[in-house]
Design an enzyme around this catalytic site. Structure first.
Site, mmCIF file in Angstrom:
data_model
loop_
_atom_site.group_PDB
_atom_site.id
_atom_site.type_symbol
_atom_site.label_atom_id
_atom_site.label_comp_id
_atom_site.label_asym_id
_atom_site.label_seq_id
_atom_site.Cartn_x
_atom_site.Cartn_y
_atom_site.Cartn_z
ATOM 1 N N ASP A 13 3.304 16.240 -9.634
ATOM 2 C CA ASP A 13 3.003 14.808 -9.492
ATOM 3 C C ASP A 13 3.279 14.025 -10.764
ATOM 4 O O ASP A 13 2.633 13.009 -11.040
ATOM 5 C CB ASP A 13 1.529 14.606 -9.075
ATOM 6 N N GLY A 40 4.956 15.981 -2.607
ATOM 7 C CA GLY A 40 4.899 14.593 -2.166
ATOM 8 C C GLY A 40 5.531 13.763 -3.263
ATOM 9 O O GLY A 40 4.955 13.630 -4.336
ATOM 10 N N HIS A 41 6.745 13.280 -3.039
ATOM 11 C CA HIS A 41 7.490 12.561 -4.075
ATOM 12 C C HIS A 41 7.570 11.085 -3.687
ATOM 13 O O HIS A 41 8.066 10.748 -2.614
ATOM 14 C CB HIS A 41 8.887 13.164 -4.234
#
Ligand code: GDP
Ligand code: IMO
Ligand code: MG
Length: 424
Positions: A13, A40-41
């Protein structure tokens, strides 16, 4: 443009998605090479936020191919819903824009179920996984009992494989964990259908990448997670189940080490971690809470609050060696605005450099003077307050690699691009 690998050099992250998005205009392709939808980009484009889990972060750019490489574990349900969301935004996700390796392993319903059951039954050993079946899918890959994307296109083969695999999985799910078993025919029918829907996008991505290399086109390899979540080099067992370091880009996509010219490490100007495990510079209480609120440190995949702490110099220096970094992008500098003084970890008590294990380390802090001017959205290094510039320069010295990009906000434009980024 050279071929570039992007990796996180903390616990994930760090802002990899934004940097990939910034760099893609010069790239023929963006290739994911490991991990799955545990990632999760986040990209912020024209005021709109897009979170990508499996689709590479180049998908919003025209003329850029997105490749899900052989090293990725693919949950076809998640992939298809991500593609539906992109189509609704008017993004082309046809085979000219997105290809998935025939060799990528499939996350099946029993992987998710086992991941969650194991976590809910674990006591102190709870890892805090994303519950997406990542570990169980990589286990089956290594044990040579995996299902690959090509198998979804062959009904007889998929039936034979699932007939062999589902029985033993159900025994563990039902007899050991008292969970609900999965049904062979339900899984078979659903996954054949998912395979058919993805058929146009499934192919030989190694040949595709080799073709780009032959034409001299530039490729960006997009890492997921971060260096200290690497299954070999991270804070084992509190890690993910793949190699997250830059070296994995080769095996996970089908190119040799000589194909890579630049390795860019992504770091936050402080540190965060989701899930369990050592985190030497973690701060609790009001300060930790305020970093979390100002930095909006909540997981892009699970929404869990991220643990927050100060920048860890020795860890970043170690990650620079581990990945062979040529440059660093420093993210979220704006989040530190308003602090009188900012602690930065420059060593650990009783140790020289980076110890082999990160447990029980006591950080030694240097206090750097803070700044109060709003720097959000700034695009020039010279415009930053002197203390912010000095902060970046001190971190650069600790890491031992040039910081060529400083990020001052989530948007594409909120970027100070120097060195490599200014030229690219
Ligand atoms: P990734 O997994 O490495 O791609 O990072 P995530 O997308 O999970 O988390 C990074 C978060 O920080 C996202 O919400 C981004 O929009 C946001 N972000 C990225 N760069 C900056 C920045 O410079 N400043 C601020 N305030 N937010 C940023
Ligand atoms: P991106 O690519 C942050 C963490 C989980 C857990 C551990 C194992 O967005 O940076 P897993 O589900 O992989 O078996 O969980 O790894 N984790 C991440 N933390 N960012 C990620 O991805 C992560 N992917 C996995 O929280 O601690
Ligand atoms: Mg993320």
């Amino acid at each position: 443009m050279p071929n570039v690998v992007i990796v996180g050099i903390q616990w994930g992250d760090e802002g990899k998605g934004k940097v990939v998005d910034v760099l893609t205009p010069g790239m023929a392709a963006v290739v994911r090479f490991q991990g799955g939808n545990n990632a999760g980009h986040t990209l912020v484009v024209n005021g709109e936020k897009v979170i990508l889990h499996l689709v590479p972060s180049g998908i919003l750019r025209d003329n850029c191919m997105s490749v899900v490489g052989n090293g990725v574990v693919v949950d076809p349900r998640v992939l298809l819903s991500e593609l539906d969301g992109l189509r609704e935004r008017g993004v082309d996700v046809g085979p000219k824009k997105l290809m998935i390796s025939t060799r990528a392993h499939v996350i099946l319903p029993y992987h998710d179920v086992l991941d969650r059951l194991r976590e809910s039954h674990a006591g102190l050993g709870k890892i805090g996984t994303t519950g997406r079946g990542i570990g169980p899918a990589y286990e089956d890959k290594a044990a040579r009992r995996g299902v690959r994307m090509s198998d979804l296109l062959d009904p007889a083969r998929l039936r034979a494989l699932l007939s062999d695999y589902i029985g033993p999985k159900n025994r563990i799910i039902h007899e050991w964990y008292k969970g609900d078993p999965v049904d062979l025919d339900d899984v078979l029918n659903e996954y054949l259908d998912l395979g058919e829907r993805l058929r146009p996008n499934i192919g030989d991505t190694v040949a595709l990448i080799h073709g780009m290399q032959d034409r001299g086109e530039s490729i960006l390899f997009e890492g997921a997670q971060g260096t200290f979540l690497d299954v070999d080099h991270g804070t084992y067992p509190y890690v993910t189940s793949s190699n997250t370091v830059a070296g994995a880009a080769c095996a996970g996509s089908g190119v040799g080490p000589t194909a890579i010219q630049e390795v860019i490490g992504i770091a936050k100007a402080y540190c965060t971690r989701v899930g369990s495990g050592p985190f030497p510079t973690e701060v609790h209480g009001v300060t930790g809470d305020s970093l979390r609120e100002i930095g909006r440190e909540y997981g892009s995949t699970t929404g869990r609050p991220r643990r927050c702490g100060w920048f860890d110099g020795p860890a970043a220096h170690y990650a620079a060696r581990m990945n062979g970094l040529t440059r660093v992008a420093l993210m979220k500098l704006d989040v530190l605005t308003g602090l009188n003084a900012i602690p930065v970890c420059v060593g650990y008590e009783g140790h020289k450099g980076m110890p082999e294990a990160m447990d029980h380390l006591v950080p030694e802090y240097e206090m750097l003077p803070g700044w109060s001017e709003d720097i959000r959205g700034m695009t020039s290094f010279a415009d930053l307050p002197a203390n912010a510039r000095a902060y970046v320069q001190r971190l650069e010295k600790l890491i031992g690699v040039p910081i060529d990009l400083v990020s001052t906000g989530p948007e594409r434009e909120a970027t100070i691009a120097g060195g490599f980024f200014a030229r690219s």
